[in-house]
Design a protein around this motif. Structure first.
Motif, PDB file in Angstrom:
ATOM      1  N   UNK A  38       0.809  -1.229   0.000  1.00  0.00           N
ATOM      2  CA  UNK A  38       0.000   0.000   0.000  1.00  0.00           C
ATOM      3  C   UNK A  38       0.836   1.271   0.000  1.00  0.00           C
ATOM      4  N   UNK A  39       2.131   1.146   0.203  1.00  0.00           N
ATOM      5  CA  UNK A  39       2.997   2.333   0.231  1.00  0.00           C
ATOM      6  C   UNK A  39       3.170   2.883  -1.177  1.00  0.00           C
ATOM      7  N   UNK A  40       2.933   4.171  -1.336  1.00  0.00           N
ATOM      8  CA  UNK A  40       3.147   4.821  -2.623  1.00  0.00           C
ATOM      9  C   UNK A  40       4.327   5.774  -2.508  1.00  0.00           C
ATOM     10  N   UNK A  41       5.289   5.679  -3.416  1.00  0.00           N
ATOM     11  CA  UNK A  41       6.448   6.574  -3.353  1.00  0.00           C
ATOM     12  C   UNK A  41       6.047   8.005  -3.674  1.00  0.00           C
ATOM     13  N   UNK A  42       6.748   8.990  -3.110  1.00  0.00           N
ATOM     14  CA  UNK A  42       6.430  10.385  -3.433  1.00  0.00           C
ATOM     15  C   UNK A  42       6.643  10.663  -4.911  1.00  0.00           C
ATOM     16  N   UNK A  43       5.826  11.548  -5.442  1.00  0.00           N
ATOM     17  CA  UNK A  43       5.944  11.882  -6.855  1.00  0.00           C
ATOM     18  C   UNK A  43       4.613  12.331  -7.414  1.00  0.00           C
ATOM     19  N   UNK A  78      -5.839   3.513  -3.238  1.00  0.00           N
ATOM     20  CA  UNK A  78      -4.675   4.284  -3.687  1.00  0.00           C
ATOM     21  C   UNK A  78      -4.880   5.769  -3.396  1.00  0.00           C
ATOM     22  N   UNK A  79      -6.100   6.272  -3.627  1.00  0.00           N
ATOM     23  CA  UNK A  79      -6.394   7.672  -3.318  1.00  0.00           C
ATOM     24  C   UNK A  79      -6.288   7.940  -1.819  1.00  0.00           C
ATOM     25  N   UNK A 105      -0.122   5.681   8.478  1.00  0.00           N
ATOM     26  CA  UNK A 105      -1.305   4.831   8.333  1.00  0.00           C
ATOM     27  C   UNK A 105      -1.531   4.443   6.871  1.00  0.00           C
ATOM     28  N   UNK A 106      -2.016   3.231   6.664  1.00  0.00           N
ATOM     29  CA  UNK A 106      -2.336   2.743   5.314  1.00  0.00           C
ATOM     30  C   UNK A 106      -3.580   1.874   5.383  1.00  0.00           C
ATOM     31  N   UNK A 107      -4.224   1.736   4.231  1.00  0.00           N
ATOM     32  CA  UNK A 107      -5.469   0.977   4.169  1.00  0.00           C
ATOM     33  C   UNK A 107      -5.459   0.121   2.909  1.00  0.00           C
ATOM     34  N   UNK A 108      -6.042  -1.056   3.019  1.00  0.00           N
ATOM     35  CA  UNK A 108      -6.279  -1.910   1.857  1.00  0.00           C
ATOM     36  C   UNK A 108      -7.752  -2.319   1.892  1.00  0.00           C
ATOM     37  N   UNK A 109      -8.451  -2.080   0.791  1.00  0.00           N
ATOM     38  CA  UNK A 109      -9.880  -2.383   0.720  1.00  0.00           C
ATOM     39  C   UNK A 109     -10.071  -3.678  -0.057  1.00  0.00           C
ATOM     40  N   UNK A 113     -14.286  -6.180   3.404  1.00  0.00           N
ATOM     41  CA  UNK A 113     -13.307  -6.028   4.477  1.00  0.00           C
ATOM     42  C   UNK A 113     -12.389  -4.844   4.213  1.00  0.00           C
ATOM     43  N   UNK A 114     -12.040  -4.140   5.289  1.00  0.00           N
ATOM     44  CA  UNK A 114     -11.031  -3.092   5.239  1.00  0.00           C
ATOM     45  C   UNK A 114      -9.876  -3.511   6.145  1.00  0.00           C
ATOM     46  N   UNK A 115      -8.662  -3.406   5.644  1.00  0.00           N
ATOM     47  CA  UNK A 115      -7.478  -3.708   6.436  1.00  0.00           C
ATOM     48  C   UNK A 115      -6.736  -2.399   6.690  1.00  0.00           C
ATOM     49  N   UNK A 116      -6.587  -2.064   7.948  1.00  0.00           N
ATOM     50  CA  UNK A 116      -5.913  -0.844   8.356  1.00  0.00           C
ATOM     51  C   UNK A 116      -4.596  -1.207   9.032  1.00  0.00           C
TER      52      UNK A 116
END
Length: 232
Positions: A38-43, A78-79, A105-109, A113-116
């Motif tokens: 879920x990590x998005x690099x800066x850019x 992603x948003x 914090x990150x989330x996966x939908x 189910x939501x994974x936090x």
């Protein structure tokens, strides 16, 4: 008992303690795969995702403020994660929802189910706390969202949920969201009642859908004096 036997016994116990300590350390330092993904690099891509989240949120609030008969909003994980990285930690209002000492914090939908997850602590002593929640909309009560806690871990180790339940209750109370707990299949379930101060809410959430990577919300604005269909 000979001195040699005593020394061997002490050495064995010490070896076991070291093994247990290393094993626990590895388990606590474990990062769930969804947290890494879920990590998005800066850019520019992360910035665009964050802006899309803000734009969708503004349109939603505008629909509610204008009392549009029907409203609709879609958010991707992603948003949401991009907004977390770009804006969340700068906003005191949203930081209040995170435990003290929490960051990233990150989330996966997923379907239903939501994974936090978030990092707790700093440096070598930090660990990733992950929370698995099944989410659905109550059928017979307007504006009630059900959250079933299906898992709570520090790294790969399961941990007690009581402190989390207390923090969720406190955070909801600060935002004037009524919360009630019960158990379902042994798991704690929170009933979150929005706009609980009015007997007939002006905004009604009629659909909450979790798809892979996406959260879909829709509802209506009830005009003053109108009777909600779910009130019958």
């Amino acid at each position: 008992m000979s001195r040699k036997s005593i020394l061997l016994g002490v050495a064995f116990i010490a070896a076991v303690l070291v093994f247990v300590g290393v094993t626990l350390g590895v388990l606590v330092k474990h990062e769930p795969s969804f947290y890494r993904r879920s990590a998005l690099p800066p850019g520019p891509i992360r910035s665009l995702h964050s802006e899309a989240f803000e734009s969708e949120t503004r349109m939603l609030w505008s629909s509610l403020a204008d009392r549009s008969p029907k409203w609709f909003a879609t958010f991707t994980d992603a948003q949401i994660n991009s907004y977390f990285e770009e804006q969340l930690m700068r906003n005191r209002t949203y930081r209040d929802f995170l435990p003290k000492g929490a960051s990233a914090p990150r989330v996966a939908i997923e379907s239903e189910k939501i994974r936090l997850a978030f990092r707790y602590g700093h440096g070598a002593l930090s660990s990733v706390i992950s929370i698995d929640l099944r989410v659905w909309l109550a059928k017979n009560e307007p504006n009630v969202v059900c959250l079933e806690l299906q898992g709570l871990h520090a790294g790969a180790l399961p941990i007690s949920a009581q402190s989390l339940l207390d923090q969720v209750t406190a955070a909801c109370q600060r935002k004037h969201i009524a919360v009630k707990w019960y158990r379902r299949n042994g798991n704690p379930v929170a009933l979150l009642r929005f706009q609980s101060e009015g007997s007939r809410p002006g905004v009604q959430l009629s659909n909450l859908e979790l798809r892979q990577g996406m959260l879909v919300l829709s509802g209506s604005c009830i005009q003053p004096g109108a009777i909600s269909p779910s009130a019958n």
